[in-house]
Write an enzyme that holds these catalytic residues in place. Structure first.
Site, PDB file in Angstrom:
ATOM      1  N   GLU A 330     -43.455-130.772   0.459  1.00 34.78           N
ATOM      2  CA  GLU A 330     -43.478-132.142  -0.065  1.00 34.78           C
ATOM      3  C   GLU A 330     -42.110-132.799   0.143  1.00 34.78           C
ATOM      4  O   GLU A 330     -42.006-133.890   0.690  1.00 34.78           O
ATOM      5  CB  GLU A 330     -43.832-132.101  -1.551  1.00 34.78           C
ATOM      6  CG  GLU A 330     -43.845-133.455  -2.226  1.00 34.78           C
ATOM      7  CD  GLU A 330     -44.059-133.341  -3.735  1.00 34.78           C
ATOM      8  OE1 GLU A 330     -44.378-134.373  -4.347  1.00 34.78           O
ATOM      9  OE2 GLU A 330     -43.887-132.236  -4.299  1.00 34.78           O
ATOM     10  N   HIS A 331     -41.054-132.122  -0.321  1.00 31.60           N
ATOM     11  CA  HIS A 331     -39.683-132.614  -0.164  1.00 31.60           C
ATOM     12  C   HIS A 331     -38.883-131.603   0.655  1.00 31.60           C
ATOM     13  O   HIS A 331     -38.942-130.406   0.379  1.00 31.60           O
ATOM     14  CB  HIS A 331     -38.978-132.767  -1.518  1.00 31.60           C
ATOM     15  CG  HIS A 331     -39.736-133.573  -2.519  1.00 31.60           C
ATOM     16  ND1 HIS A 331     -40.504-132.989  -3.526  1.00 31.60           N
ATOM     17  CD2 HIS A 331     -39.846-134.912  -2.691  1.00 31.60           C
ATOM     18  CE1 HIS A 331     -41.047-133.949  -4.265  1.00 31.60           C
ATOM     19  NE2 HIS A 331     -40.670-135.122  -3.779  1.00 31.60           N
TER      20      HIS A 331
END
Length: 432
Positions: A330-331
């Protein structure tokens, strides 16, 4: 001492260990599914009456009439005016940056004309009405209001309906202030699966929407999954994730805090560090052990890091990028010298944070890009929430007489090959 997993890419069993680390299945709780199915049926069948009963049961027993679930506009405007100057300016600055970024995403209609006069194109149209779900109570997140509402507004959505539960009548002033900043059209104090159902099916009081966006608990997620197809939804998000690629030159305390920033979300969140420097991994482990007890959510962080976190030694940064693409986080933080040279090596990530000073938390609140990102490896085929999620594309076709003759003959041949004679004759009728 916190027991965070240590892996090395040179080990024979590394791939199997990595697969085990990444394995996460969103289990379907049969009791939640049963409850949600019942709630959806109640709202669809009985509308406002069921919505009032369920709101009394789960959120606010003091509500007497269905009309009370809608907040008057002056109440959320008042919430904005009542904020202290520092909080208001922070919200407004974040909103301004988010709006400026998303305005770059705005798609435009286009067309072109061929030599025989045939015109082909694409028309961009914003959705008519969108529902924004915002968790309520003390754990509410005004940043989620900004990240979901602003792209919809930039896209040109005509009406934005916000729903947020008020447990025991408790309203979060920051959430209401964010609604005012985003110029939300209507706010209803309802939550849970019943709010999702009301938005999806519509009631006398709550209008039916075209799409539902925003985070929620397991009941909200299950309800969104069930109503998908009746309405659009943003995504089915899993636990939050961060992957940090570091060359070993960043302050280890910074890296520890970056890992904490995702681990504090919940016990299922995942925080992973990839680094070619073993000694640096040891220093980060020391920072984690030293700093964790300074944080209010240390128990959640500890559980997250021990269950799903990892410090991974890699051969070099090139291998780190390969592993990052396998994870599709996601990040992704590139905490390295000259991070730009590694960006093209990253094919799969929701958001990439370049350089030692670019912590993921800035993206959560005020950098500008959206913080609603694909999780659980879905960054391999999904994108962050954006203006494009609130716009539709419609094909435009207009043929001239010459075009009807030229294209009609081609269409007739292909239609007959598929055994669809009516298609063929329809095309032929324009040029015979």
């Amino acid at each position: 001492m916190i027991k965070i997993r240590r892996l090395s890419s040179v080990d024979d069993h590394f791939q199997a260990e990595l697969d085990q680390l990444l394995s996460f299945e969103v289990s379907v709780d049969s009791e939640i599914e049963r409850t949600v199915t019942q709630i959806l049926h109640q709202i669809r069948t009985h509308g406002d009456r069921a919505l009032l009963e369920l709101t009394r049961q789960f959120d606010n027993p003091d509500i007497d009439r269905i009309e009370e679930i809608e907040l008057p506009r002056d109440e959320w405007q008042s919430a904005l005016m009542s904020l202290d100057k520092v909080q208001r300016e922070a919200l407004e600055q974040a909103a301004s940056r988010i709006r400026a970024y998303h305005e770059k995403q705005l798609a435009q209609s286009w067309d072109y004309v061929e030599l025989d006069g045939t015109r082909l194109g694409q028309k961009i149209t914003a959705l008519d009405r969108v529902g924004l779900y915002v968790p309520g109570g003390k754990a509410a997140y005004p940043s989620s209001v900004l990240m979901n509402a602003i792209p919809a507004r930039v896209a040109g959505v005509r009406e934005l309906i916000m729903v947020t539960p008020t447990p025991k009548g408790e309203k979060n002033p920051l959430v209401l202030a964010a609604a005012a900043i985003c110029e939300v059209d209507r706010v209803f104090t309802i939550g849970g699966a019943q709010a999702v159902a009301a938005l999806a099916y519509g009631t006398t009081t709550v209008p039916k929407v075209d799409k539902i966006v925003g985070p929620g608990n397991a009941y909200v997620a299950a309800a969104k999954r069930h109503v998908f197809g009746t309405v659009g939804i943003d995504m089915l998000a899993g636990p939050s994730e961060i992957l940090v690629i570091c060359d070993g030159k960043t302050n280890p305390d910074w890296i520890a805090m970056d890992l904490f920033s995702q681990a504090e979300h919940d016990e299922q969140a995942q925080s992973i560090l990839l680094c070619p420097d073993k000694a640096f991994l040891d220093r980060v482990a020391d920072s984690i052990s030293r700093l964790i007890d300074t944080l209010p959510r240390r128990d959640v962080i500890r559980s997250s890091l021990e269950n799903r976190g990892a410090l991974i030694h890699v051969r070099d940064l090139e291998e780190a990028c390969m592993i990052a693409n396998r994870i599709a986080p996601e990040h992704l933080e590139l905490s390295v010298d000259e991070p730009e040279q590694w960006v093209d090596s990253i094919r799969h990530a929701g958001a990439i944070f370049l350089g030692r000073y670019t912590c993921e938390a800035l993206g959560d609140y005020c950098a500008g890009p959206n913080h609603v990102l694909p999780t659980s490896g879905t960054a391999r085929f999904s994108s962050p929430l954006g203006v494009y999620d609130f716009q539709k594309r419609t094909s435009l076709i207009q043929v001239s007489a010459a075009g009807a003759s030229r294209l009609g003959e081609t269409a007739s041949i292909l239609a007959k090959g598929e055994g669809l004679d009516a298609h063929a004759r329809s095309a032929e009728s324009r040029y015979q």
